[in-house]
Design a protein around this motif. Structure first.
Motif, PDB file in Angstrom:
ATOM      1  N   SER A 165       0.847  -1.194   0.000  1.00  0.00           N
ATOM      2  CA  SER A 165       0.000   0.000   0.000  1.00  0.00           C
ATOM      3  C   SER A 165       0.880   1.241   0.000  1.00  0.00           C
ATOM      4  CB  SER A 165      -0.899   0.021   1.241  1.00  0.00           C
ATOM      5  OG  SER A 165      -1.886  -0.976   1.185  1.00  0.00           O
ATOM      6  N   ILE A 166       0.410   2.296  -0.639  1.00  0.00           N
ATOM      7  CA  ILE A 166       1.097   3.578  -0.531  1.00  0.00           C
ATOM      8  C   ILE A 166       0.900   4.070   0.896  1.00  0.00           C
ATOM      9  CG2 ILE A 166       1.070   6.001  -1.240  1.00  0.00           C
ATOM     10  CD1 ILE A 166       0.378   5.091  -4.055  1.00  0.00           C
ATOM     11  N   THR A 167       2.002   4.202   1.625  1.00  0.00           N
ATOM     12  CA  THR A 167       1.920   4.550   3.039  1.00  0.00           C
ATOM     13  C   THR A 167       2.002   6.043   3.293  1.00  0.00           C
ATOM     14  OG1 THR A 167       4.303   4.197   3.238  1.00  0.00           O
ATOM     15  CG2 THR A 167       2.850   2.348   3.824  1.00  0.00           C
ATOM     16  N   PHE A 168       2.654   6.787   2.395  1.00  0.00           N
ATOM     17  CA  PHE A 168       2.756   8.242   2.587  1.00  0.00           C
ATOM     18  C   PHE A 168       2.974   8.921   1.244  1.00  0.00           C
ATOM     19  CE2 PHE A 168       4.187  12.353   4.001  1.00  0.00           C
ATOM     20  CZ  PHE A 168       3.448  12.559   5.169  1.00  0.00           C
ATOM     21  N   LYS A 169       2.296  10.047   1.043  1.00  0.00           N
ATOM     22  CA  LYS A 169       2.458  10.859  -0.160  1.00  0.00           C
ATOM     23  C   LYS A 169       2.937  12.250   0.247  1.00  0.00           C
ATOM     24  CE  LYS A 169      -0.752  10.749  -3.331  1.00  0.00           C
ATOM     25  NZ  LYS A 169      -2.065  10.761  -4.031  1.00  0.00           N
ATOM     26  N   ASP A 170       3.977  12.740  -0.435  1.00  0.00           N
ATOM     27  CA  ASP A 170       4.539  14.048  -0.133  1.00  0.00           C
ATOM     28  C   ASP A 170       4.760  14.793  -1.446  1.00  0.00           C
ATOM     29  OD1 ASP A 170       6.153  16.247   0.807  1.00  0.00           O
ATOM     30  OD2 ASP A 170       6.680  15.028   2.536  1.00  0.00           O
ATOM     31  N   ARG A 171       4.249  16.009  -1.525  1.00  0.00           N
ATOM     32  CA  ARG A 171       4.362  16.771  -2.780  1.00  0.00           C
ATOM     33  C   ARG A 171       5.826  17.022  -3.156  1.00  0.00           C
ATOM     34  NH1 ARG A 171      -0.605  18.599  -4.242  1.00  0.00           N
ATOM     35  NH2 ARG A 171      -2.169  18.818  -2.594  1.00  0.00           N
ATOM     36  N   ALA A 172       6.686  17.219  -2.197  1.00  0.00           N
ATOM     37  CA  ALA A 172       8.117  17.396  -2.447  1.00  0.00           C
ATOM     38  C   ALA A 172       8.847  17.191  -1.137  1.00  0.00           C
ATOM     39  CB  ALA A 172       8.410  18.785  -3.014  1.00  0.00           C
ATOM     40  N   THR A 173       9.856  16.341  -1.139  1.00  0.00           N
ATOM     41  CA  THR A 173      10.580  16.060   0.092  1.00  0.00           C
ATOM     42  C   THR A 173      12.072  15.963  -0.174  1.00  0.00           C
ATOM     43  OG1 THR A 173      10.654  14.592   2.014  1.00  0.00           O
ATOM     44  CG2 THR A 173      10.386  13.547  -0.114  1.00  0.00           C
ATOM     45  N   THR A 174      12.859  16.463   0.755  1.00  0.00           N
ATOM     46  CA  THR A 174      14.308  16.388   0.629  1.00  0.00           C
ATOM     47  C   THR A 174      14.799  15.052   1.157  1.00  0.00           C
ATOM     48  OG1 THR A 174      14.621  18.767   0.743  1.00  0.00           O
ATOM     49  CG2 THR A 174      16.487  17.395   1.404  1.00  0.00           C
ATOM     50  N   MET A 175      15.665  14.397   0.391  1.00  0.00           N
ATOM     51  CA  MET A 175      16.122  13.056   0.704  1.00  0.00           C
ATOM     52  C   MET A 175      17.622  13.038   0.941  1.00  0.00           C
ATOM     53  SD  MET A 175      13.908  10.882  -2.060  1.00  0.00           S
ATOM     54  CE  MET A 175      12.106  10.843  -1.932  1.00  0.00           C
ATOM     55  N   SER A 176      18.022  12.290   1.970  1.00  0.00           N
ATOM     56  CA  SER A 176      19.435  12.226   2.320  1.00  0.00           C
ATOM     57  C   SER A 176      19.696  11.008   3.190  1.00  0.00           C
ATOM     58  CB  SER A 176      19.850  13.485   3.086  1.00  0.00           C
ATOM     59  OG  SER A 176      21.173  13.374   3.582  1.00  0.00           O
ATOM     60  N   PRO A 177      20.877  10.403   3.082  1.00  0.00           N
ATOM     61  CA  PRO A 177      21.246   9.320   3.993  1.00  0.00           C
ATOM     62  C   PRO A 177      21.818   9.827   5.302  1.00  0.00           C
ATOM     63  CG  PRO A 177      22.965   9.622   2.404  1.00  0.00           C
ATOM     64  CD  PRO A 177      21.881  10.592   2.016  1.00  0.00           C
ATOM     65  N   GLY A 178      22.006  11.144   5.409  1.00  0.00           N
ATOM     66  CA  GLY A 178      22.620  11.701   6.605  1.00  0.00           C
ATOM     67  C   GLY A 178      21.662  12.572   7.387  1.00  0.00           C
ATOM     68  N   THR A 179      22.203  13.255   8.400  1.00  0.00           N
ATOM     69  CA  THR A 179      21.397  14.104   9.259  1.00  0.00           C
ATOM     70  C   THR A 179      22.091  15.438   9.472  1.00  0.00           C
ATOM     71  OG1 THR A 179      22.440  13.283  11.279  1.00  0.00           O
ATOM     72  CG2 THR A 179      20.498  12.094  10.511  1.00  0.00           C
ATOM     73  N   GLY A 180      21.315  16.418   9.919  1.00  0.00           N
ATOM     74  CA  GLY A 180      21.884  17.701  10.299  1.00  0.00           C
ATOM     75  C   GLY A 180      22.379  18.515   9.121  1.00  0.00           C
ATOM     76  N   LEU A 181      23.130  19.572   9.438  1.00  0.00           N
ATOM     77  CA  LEU A 181      23.576  20.510   8.414  1.00  0.00           C
ATOM     78  C   LEU A 181      24.873  20.086   7.740  1.00  0.00           C
ATOM     79  CD1 LEU A 181      22.817  23.892  10.222  1.00  0.00           C
ATOM     80  CD2 LEU A 181      21.511  22.798   8.403  1.00  0.00           C
ATOM     81  N   ASN A 182      25.559  19.111   8.271  1.00  0.00           N
ATOM     82  CA  ASN A 182      26.838  18.696   7.686  1.00  0.00           C
ATOM     83  C   ASN A 182      26.727  17.387   6.932  1.00  0.00           C
ATOM     84  OD1 ASN A 182      28.483  20.865   8.465  1.00  0.00           O
ATOM     85  ND2 ASN A 182      28.617  20.065  10.544  1.00  0.00           N
ATOM     86  N   ARG A 183      25.596  17.143   6.327  1.00  0.00           N
ATOM     87  CA  ARG A 183      25.415  15.903   5.569  1.00  0.00           C
ATOM     88  C   ARG A 183      26.306  15.897   4.330  1.00  0.00           C
ATOM     89  NH1 ARG A 183      19.322  16.530   4.600  1.00  0.00           N
ATOM     90  NH2 ARG A 183      19.908  18.684   4.972  1.00  0.00           N
ATOM     91  N   ASN A 184      26.672  14.704   3.897  1.00  0.00           N
ATOM     92  CA  ASN A 184      27.547  14.565   2.740  1.00  0.00           C
ATOM     93  C   ASN A 184      26.804  14.623   1.417  1.00  0.00           C
ATOM     94  OD1 ASN A 184      29.898  14.139   4.334  1.00  0.00           O
ATOM     95  ND2 ASN A 184      29.241  12.038   4.704  1.00  0.00           N
ATOM     96  N   PHE A 185      25.501  14.371   1.462  1.00  0.00           N
ATOM     97  CA  PHE A 185      24.758  14.267   0.202  1.00  0.00           C
ATOM     98  C   PHE A 185      23.283  14.463   0.480  1.00  0.00           C
ATOM     99  CE2 PHE A 185      22.289  11.539  -2.725  1.00  0.00           C
ATOM    100  CZ  PHE A 185      22.653  12.097  -3.929  1.00  0.00           C
ATOM    101  N   TRP A 186      22.603  15.199  -0.397  1.00  0.00           N
ATOM    102  CA  TRP A 186      21.152  15.271  -0.332  1.00  0.00           C
ATOM    103  C   TRP A 186      20.589  15.666  -1.686  1.00  0.00           C
ATOM    104  CZ3 TRP A 186      23.701  19.552   2.023  1.00  0.00           C
ATOM    105  CH2 TRP A 186      23.377  20.803   1.529  1.00  0.00           C
ATOM    106  N   ILE A 187      19.313  15.363  -1.859  1.00  0.00           N
ATOM    107  CA  ILE A 187      18.559  15.787  -3.047  1.00  0.00           C
ATOM    108  C   ILE A 187      17.368  16.570  -2.533  1.00  0.00           C
ATOM    109  CG2 ILE A 187      17.387  15.077  -5.156  1.00  0.00           C
ATOM    110  CD1 ILE A 187      18.840  12.431  -5.017  1.00  0.00           C
ATOM    111  N   ALA A 188      17.333  17.852  -2.835  1.00  0.00           N
ATOM    112  CA  ALA A 188      16.302  18.721  -2.277  1.00  0.00           C
ATOM    113  C   ALA A 188      14.984  18.614  -3.043  1.00  0.00           C
ATOM    114  CB  ALA A 188      16.783  20.173  -2.289  1.00  0.00           C
ATOM    115  N   ASP A 189      13.909  18.574  -2.293  1.00  0.00           N
ATOM    116  CA  ASP A 189      12.550  18.689  -2.825  1.00  0.00           C
ATOM    117  C   ASP A 189      12.277  17.754  -3.996  1.00  0.00           C
ATOM    118  OD1 ASP A 189      11.280  20.701  -1.149  1.00  0.00           O
ATOM    119  OD2 ASP A 189      12.834  22.054  -1.899  1.00  0.00           O
TER     120      ASP A 189
END
Length: 614
Positions: A517-541
């Protein structure tokens, strides 16, 4: 292995709070990028529902939690084809991203050269069909605006949660993003648990706590900035760019400050090729300069910021290979700066803007007065252009002069097959090949990915339920309403191929088989394997994200258009155009003004199932 997932919006500074200025070392950033590209996964933290399944969505946590994804694309950009001119194409020719604000929600013009700005083009029939329903559902409105009757409330900090009853608990129905506005069912507050001031009952259902995250009277520089960075209707809610290593300034830096802060990023305007595991991420990245076409917002005048006093000049650094979202480009002392969705300023000469893919699938059913665009069975031509054949004077097949089936194009089989010199060929029909006629050609069977209509529902699909069929080996996707095929397109599954028993799909970048089942729908979400402001990689929105088996999701991918080929770290990648279509079509719908909904909450209605097969 991943650390706690985090949503970029949830760590954005709240109004009145001070920025910190962390800056990670370049060596550490570069060393971790290859690892991030491999291990990052589409992974929101699951949320426990006391009386139902766990919902994958943005996690409630003071330090922020949300979705993450790698969709790391190991494939190199497709080489230019030397095949004859295509005669069938499901997608217009790739073109550059339009750089003017008025054109942000339109795809690139056909035939435009890569890296060059295109002229405005009218919306396609596909866009018009989607936006007719999406405009009403998006709830988009300038932040700070109020309804004529005053029955609205706006989110003003982080995430505003929507509860099923007037009670703050673990289970929620969805959330409202900062700057978004929703309608109230009544102006009176309702008493409840866990919210001293009481709750507002909102449309179409649910309750919002009247806490610091909401306001009845939005205004000030913060909401002005939120208005300038609001999502736009359409397949591309924002403009997107690939970082070559760039600072995110809290205010306009002086020339001296720019020189002091940016020496570590290398020479402006020079772009470092990404590593082998991230080359697919730069498939659509252009090197054309981003023109400054917007006025500098007044809140940045005289060293000002949209969010109050800042402790540091640099909010954070965007690591090499990460992707960020922005909405405005303006000139500051002869240099172009971009207004990020996080209300920071990014030098345009340290990023590469993504051009927009025009690839999309086809509707298999009429919509109002619009006829169906195709029907099943459907023949897809994946990866590259394929030769087309006609019968010669002697009845044998020969290459059709000047014709080919374009990469990612489709045609409809007629049912006629023949064998010649030990090879099998299929006759296909091309709709609209000229003067309203359908042209018939032959294609080698080995060049065709054939999609037939299912005669039975997928596992665990209920009568009357919507469901999406994803084939890993075929790279195809078909949306069904019960047993009626509704929409067909190409998708990119995990680059690890078909998952093997006992092998972790996250570790090996495979899309898990099964019915979900589709458990959650988000119009745009930032994705990253890390946390906080010093993450090594992210894809915004990342646009139009639909989680079906956390950490895996179906979402739009704006960084490549190799749909039909394995490209992701396990998620199901579709084009932004297809992402919007599927997001608006699936259940449950996201109500006007909401950013995301829980798909398995009974109050939101039935959820669409995603069936993943070999």
């Amino acid at each position: 292995m991943f650390g706690r997932p985090v949503d970029e919006r949830s760590v954005r500074r709240r109004p009145g709070e001070a920025y910190s200025a962390p800056k990670g070392g370049r060596a550490a950033t570069f060393a971790a990028l290859a690892v991030a590209a491999v291990v990052a996964a589409c992974a929101p933290e699951p949320l426990r529902e006391p009386d139902g399944p766990r919902a994958a969505g943005p996690a409630r946590a003071p330090d922020g939690a949300g979705a993450r994804d790698a969709a790391a694309s190991p494939g190199a950009p497709a080489a230019a084809s030397s095949a004859p001119a295509p005669v069938a194409s499901a997608a217009r020719a790739p073109a550059a991203v339009s750089s003017t604000a008025a054109e942000l929600d339109r795809p690139a013009a056909p035939g435009a050269a890569s890296g060059r700005a295109s002229e405005p083009v009218p919306p396609t029939p596909l866009e018009l069909a989607v936006r007719a329903s999406a405009a009403e559902a998006s709830g988009a409105a300038p932040a700070g605006a109020t309804g004529g009757d005053g029955l609205t409330i706006a989110s003003q900090a982080g995430m505003t949660w929507v509860w099923p009853t007037p009670r703050v608990a673990e289970r929620y129905l969805g959330y409202i993003r900062t700057g978004q506005r929703v309608r109230l069912r009544a102006p009176e507050l309702v008493p409840g648990e866990g919210c001293p001031k009481g709750f507002f009952q909102i449309e179409p259902h649910g309750y919002v706590c009247f806490d610091r995250t909401v306001t009845r009277s939005p205004g000030g520089h913060y909401f002005e900035a939120t208005s300038l960075t609001a999502a736009r209707p359409g397949p591309y809610p924002y403009r997107y760019a690939l970082s070559n290593g760039a600072p995110m300034y809290t205010r306009v830096p002086t020339p001296k400050e720019q020189k002091q802060e940016q020496w570590e990023y290398g020479t402006a305007g020079e772009f470092v090729p990404l590593g082998r595991f991230q080359r697919g991420h730069e498939e659509l990245a252009t090197t054309a300069p981003i023109p400054a076409v917007d006025p500098l917002p007044g809140f940045f005048a005289d060293g000002g910021t949209p969010n109050g006093p800042a402790l540091g000049l640099v909010h954070q650094s965007i690591p090499l290979g990460s992707m960020f979202s922005f909405t405005r480009a303006f000139d500051v002392g002869g240099r172009t700066f971009l207004l990020s969705v996080d209300h920071t300023l990014v030098p345009a000469d340290r990023v590469r803007e993504f051009r927009r893919s025009s690839f999309h699938g086809v509707w298999l059913v009429p919509r109002g007065e619009r006829p169906a665009e195709a029907r099943l069975p459907l023949a897809w031509f994946r990866t590259r252009a394929r030769p087309a054949y006609r019968r010669g004077a002697d009845g044998r097949l020969e290459l059709a002069p000047g014709a080919a089936f374009a990469a990612r194009s489709h045609a409809e089989p007629t049912g006629v097959e023949l064998e010649q010199d030990g090879k099998r060929y299929l006759e296909v029909e091309l709709r609209g090949s000229g003067a309203g006629r359908a042209e018939r050609l032959f294609a080698a069977a080995e060049d065709v990915t054939l999609v037939r209509a299912r005669t039975s529902r997928g596992f665990a699909v209920e009568p009357g339920q919507k469901w999406i069929l994803v084939s890993i080996t075929d790279g195809t996707l078909v949306a069904y309403d019960d047993l009626t095929p509704v929409y067909a397109t190409l998708q990119s599954p995990g680059q690890g191929g078909v998952p093997l028993e006992g092998m972790d799909p996250v570790k090996y970048s495979t899309t898990p088989l099964g019915s979900y089942s589709i458990t959650f729908k988000d119009r745009a979400t930032t994705m990253s394997p890390g946390t906080g402001l010093n993450r090594n990689f992210w894809i915004a929105d990342v646009p139009y994200t639909q989680y079906f088996n956390a950490p895996f999701a179906l979402h739009g991918a704006f960084w490549h258009e190799s749909f039909g080929d394995p490209m992701s770290a396990g998620c199901v990648n579709v084009s932004p155009l297809d992402g919007e279509v599927l997001f608006e079509w699936t259940d449950p719908p996201v109500p006007p003004g909401w950013q995301g909904v829980v798909g398995v909450a009974r109050e939101n209605g039935q959820s669409t199932r995603v069936v993943v097969t070999r």
